[in-house]
Design a protein around this motif. Structure first.
Motif, PDB file in Angstrom:
ATOM      1  N   UNK A  36      39.326  44.162  17.569  1.00 13.05           N
ATOM      2  CA  UNK A  36      37.936  43.715  17.772  1.00 13.05           C
ATOM      3  C   UNK A  36      37.666  42.436  16.988  1.00 13.05           C
ATOM      4  N   UNK A  37      38.658  41.588  16.870  1.00 13.01           N
ATOM      5  CA  UNK A  37      38.511  40.362  16.091  1.00 13.01           C
ATOM      6  C   UNK A  37      37.450  39.454  16.702  1.00 13.01           C
ATOM      7  N   UNK A  38      37.391  39.412  18.040  1.00 15.83           N
ATOM      8  CA  UNK A  38      36.435  38.507  18.687  1.00 15.83           C
ATOM      9  C   UNK A  38      35.001  38.837  18.295  1.00 15.83           C
ATOM     10  N   UNK A  39      34.681  40.146  18.169  1.00 19.06           N
ATOM     11  CA  UNK A  39      33.339  40.539  17.757  1.00 19.06           C
ATOM     12  C   UNK A  39      33.024  40.040  16.355  1.00 19.06           C
ATOM     13  N   UNK A  40      33.970  40.213  15.433  1.00 20.64           N
ATOM     14  CA  UNK A  40      33.751  39.742  14.061  1.00 20.64           C
ATOM     15  C   UNK A  40      33.631  38.234  13.992  1.00 20.64           C
ATOM     16  N   UNK A  41      34.463  37.521  14.767  1.00 16.98           N
ATOM     17  CA  UNK A  41      34.416  36.059  14.740  1.00 16.98           C
ATOM     18  C   UNK A  41      33.088  35.553  15.298  1.00 16.98           C
ATOM     19  N   UNK A  42      32.622  36.143  16.395  1.00 15.09           N
ATOM     20  CA  UNK A  42      31.349  35.719  16.976  1.00 15.09           C
ATOM     21  C   UNK A  42      30.190  35.979  16.012  1.00 15.09           C
ATOM     22  N   UNK A  43      30.263  37.081  15.291  1.00  6.55           N
ATOM     23  CA  UNK A  43      29.224  37.365  14.292  1.00  6.55           C
ATOM     24  C   UNK A  43      29.237  36.322  13.180  1.00  6.55           C
ATOM     25  N   UNK A  44      30.424  35.946  12.715  1.00  6.07           N
ATOM     26  CA  UNK A  44      30.532  34.933  11.668  1.00  6.07           C
ATOM     27  C   UNK A  44      30.005  33.585  12.160  1.00  6.07           C
ATOM     28  N   UNK A  45      30.283  33.261  13.413  1.00  2.00           N
ATOM     29  CA  UNK A  45      29.793  31.993  13.973  1.00  2.00           C
ATOM     30  C   UNK A  45      28.267  31.997  14.044  1.00  2.00           C
ATOM     31  N   UNK A  46      27.687  33.108  14.501  1.00  2.00           N
ATOM     32  CA  UNK A  46      26.226  33.178  14.605  1.00  2.00           C
ATOM     33  C   UNK A  46      25.567  33.082  13.232  1.00  2.00           C
ATOM     34  N   UNK A  47      26.152  33.729  12.230  1.00  2.00           N
ATOM     35  CA  UNK A  47      25.579  33.650  10.883  1.00  2.00           C
ATOM     36  C   UNK A  47      25.742  32.252  10.293  1.00  2.00           C
ATOM     37  N   UNK A  48      26.840  31.601  10.619  1.00  2.00           N
ATOM     38  CA  UNK A  48      27.019  30.220  10.151  1.00  2.00           C
ATOM     39  C   UNK A  48      25.964  29.300  10.744  1.00  2.00           C
ATOM     40  N   UNK A  49      25.587  29.555  11.992  1.00  2.84           N
ATOM     41  CA  UNK A  49      24.534  28.758  12.621  1.00  2.84           C
ATOM     42  C   UNK A  49      23.186  29.015  11.934  1.00  2.84           C
ATOM     43  N   UNK A  50      22.936  30.267  11.541  1.00  2.00           N
ATOM     44  CA  UNK A  50      21.712  30.572  10.791  1.00  2.00           C
ATOM     45  C   UNK A  50      21.707  29.824   9.469  1.00  2.00           C
ATOM     46  N   UNK A  51      22.840  29.824   8.782  1.00  2.00           N
ATOM     47  CA  UNK A  51      22.943  29.115   7.502  1.00  2.00           C
ATOM     48  C   UNK A  51      22.733  27.620   7.679  1.00  2.00           C
ATOM     49  N   UNK A  52      23.252  27.068   8.758  1.00  2.00           N
ATOM     50  CA  UNK A  52      23.100  25.638   9.020  1.00  2.00           C
ATOM     51  C   UNK A  52      21.654  25.298   9.374  1.00  2.00           C
ATOM     52  N   UNK A  53      20.959  26.232  10.026  1.00  2.00           N
ATOM     53  CA  UNK A  53      19.584  25.982  10.459  1.00  2.00           C
ATOM     54  C   UNK A  53      18.673  25.682   9.289  1.00  2.00           C
ATOM     55  N   UNK A  77      20.176  28.340  -2.386  1.00  2.00           N
ATOM     56  CA  UNK A  77      18.953  29.163  -2.374  1.00  2.00           C
ATOM     57  C   UNK A  77      19.258  30.628  -2.123  1.00  2.00           C
ATOM     58  N   UNK A  78      18.274  31.472  -2.435  1.00  2.00           N
ATOM     59  CA  UNK A  78      18.439  32.912  -2.288  1.00  2.00           C
ATOM     60  C   UNK A  78      18.773  33.290  -0.848  1.00  2.00           C
ATOM     61  N   UNK A  79      18.109  32.675   0.119  1.00  2.00           N
ATOM     62  CA  UNK A  79      18.387  32.988   1.516  1.00  2.00           C
ATOM     63  C   UNK A  79      19.805  32.574   1.895  1.00  2.00           C
ATOM     64  N   UNK A  80      20.266  31.458   1.362  1.00  2.00           N
ATOM     65  CA  UNK A  80      21.641  31.037   1.627  1.00  2.00           C
ATOM     66  C   UNK A  80      22.649  32.014   1.049  1.00  2.00           C
ATOM     67  N   UNK A  81      22.366  32.504  -0.164  1.00  2.00           N
ATOM     68  CA  UNK A  81      23.248  33.507  -0.774  1.00  2.00           C
ATOM     69  C   UNK A  81      23.268  34.776   0.083  1.00  2.00           C
TER      70      UNK A  81
END
Length: 410
Positions: free
Chosen positions: A256-273, A285-289
């Protein structure tokens, strides 16, 4: 500007020999300094620029002082005029400004502004302006942060031997009336602290009076909770469930690597936002942590899932025997006990028939298949329970991280 007859008479009499270019104390040769009282009577937050670390306010500063050269007796006037309004450039004004601001915009030009002059010489001047003021931001607790912005008001050329500046109210302003003191959709004005200050850093014995206004702002964090924190928590929770739940009812494990990778990509986009809107600082910042911690949890869960999948595949294809210690810890139900002994349930055939050798080989093959199935069933049960243990551990960590960020806001 339309005026009443009484006001015109008072203006003609009071300003007949008045010179607005000279300080009143100098005209009278009295040597007395002018005491100016300052007061913020309206304040509205327009914008907070996190990247540029500045705030934009609409502010209305009221200045009042006494000009001894402008006085009249209202009793001598038939209409008993006690105050008049005159153009701002008609009277002398102290050069008091918000010199901490980097830019100012005046909605009303100076030619249209007026001041109120009282019969005792009191002058009240109100200046509405839009200012951009530097404000160093500490975003370590973003989005649960509070900020303090300092406004410095004082004379530009007159030291305190000529102009004494005093605050109208100290140490705090009453900001209960939200009509006059308003934040915006993201920030709320919590308090305004007032302090009189004497600046002697210029040397040569010159001291300049200042009034410092410290405006405390608090960010409205629920918006970030609903659009960033909660979706990140849900994404991490579903990721953990998806990684450790079997993809088929048979219980066989699949990568199930694809599921984990897609989750990491989505969270990285949140961090970039949100990192694009935050000032660059040495600390995250606390939210970044928080987002980074959730990414780490999902990454570790993905790594554990891949490791378990690899071990499960190797154990079943290479017929590894289940260690006794592992079997005792993870195979304890009656069904588990049954599959542990199922390999010996087929007994060799007895008798001396001609078909006995062939039947013996078939029986041996069937026993081998039964033994392989029993071994595979044991490993399946073991890895199912390892999945449950891993899912429980990572979900507990996920909940602890979310509780920590909610506690950290205080």
């Amino acid at each position: 500007m339309g005026v009443k007859a009484g006001e015109y008479t008072v203006f003609s009499r009071a300003f007949k020999a008045y010179n607005n270019e000279i300080m009143p104390g100098i005209v009278n040769a009295s040597g007395n300094k002018i005491t100016v009282t300052t007061h913020i009577q309206r304040l509205q937050l327009l914008d907070v620029e996190e990247v540029e670390q500045s705030v934009k306010f609409f502010i209305d500063v009221r200045l009042s002082w006494t000009d001894p050269t402008i006085r009249w007796d209202p009793a001598l006037d038939t209409q008993k005029t006690s105050s008049i309004k005159v153009p701002e450039d008609t009277v002398w004004s102290p050069d008091i400004t918000i010199f901490s601001a980097v830019s100012k915009t005046f909605p009303i030009p100076s030619s249209r502004r007026v001041v109120r002059v009282n019969s005792d010489g009191g002058v009240v001047k109100s200046t509405a302006q839009i200012i951009l003021n530097p404000c160093p931001l500490n975003v370590n607790k973003f989005p649960f942060d509070s900020q303090e912005c300092l406004f410095r008001i004082g004379p530009w050329a007159y030291d305190n031997s000529e102009v004494a500046l005093r605050p109208f109210l100290a140490p705090k302003l009453n900001i209960s009336d939200e009509e006059y003191f308003r934040g915006n959709s993201e920030w709320k004005i919590v308090s305004i602290e007032v302090e009189a200050y004497a600046d002697d850093s210029y040397g040569k014995g010159q001291v300049y009076d200042e009034v410092h206004y410290t405006i405390k702002l608090k960010r409205a964090w629920p918006h970030y909770f609903w659009v960033l924190i909660l979706p990140t928590f849900i994404c991490a929770t579903l990721c953990i469930f998806g990684l450790f739940m079997p993809s088929e009812s048979s219980g066989y494990r699949f990568e199930k690597v694809s599921l984990g990778v897609m989750t990491l990509v989505s969270m990285s986009m949140v961090l970039e936002t949100f990192s694009a809107t935050m000032p660059k600082s040495s600390t995250l910042p606390l939210l970044g942590i928080y987002v980074l911690a959730e990414e780490l949890v999902c990454a570790c869960a993905t790594l554990v899932t891949v490791t378990l999948s690899l071990l499960h595949e190797r154990a079943t294809t290479r017929r590894w025997m289940v260690p006794k210690g592992l079997a005792k810890m993870l195979l304890w139900h009656s069904y588990d006990t049954h599959i542990r002994t199922r390999a010996t349930s087929i007994q060799p055939m007895k008798g001396g028939s001609v078909l006995s050798p062939h039947l013996s080989r078939v029986s041996s093959y069937l026993r081998e298949l039964e033994s392989d199935d029993a071994l595979a069933a044991q490993w399946m049960r073991i890895f199912d329970r390892l999945d449950i243990i891993g899912m429980t551990i990572f979900q507990v960590i996920n909940i602890i991280i979310n509780l920590a960020i909610l506690v950290g806001r205080s």
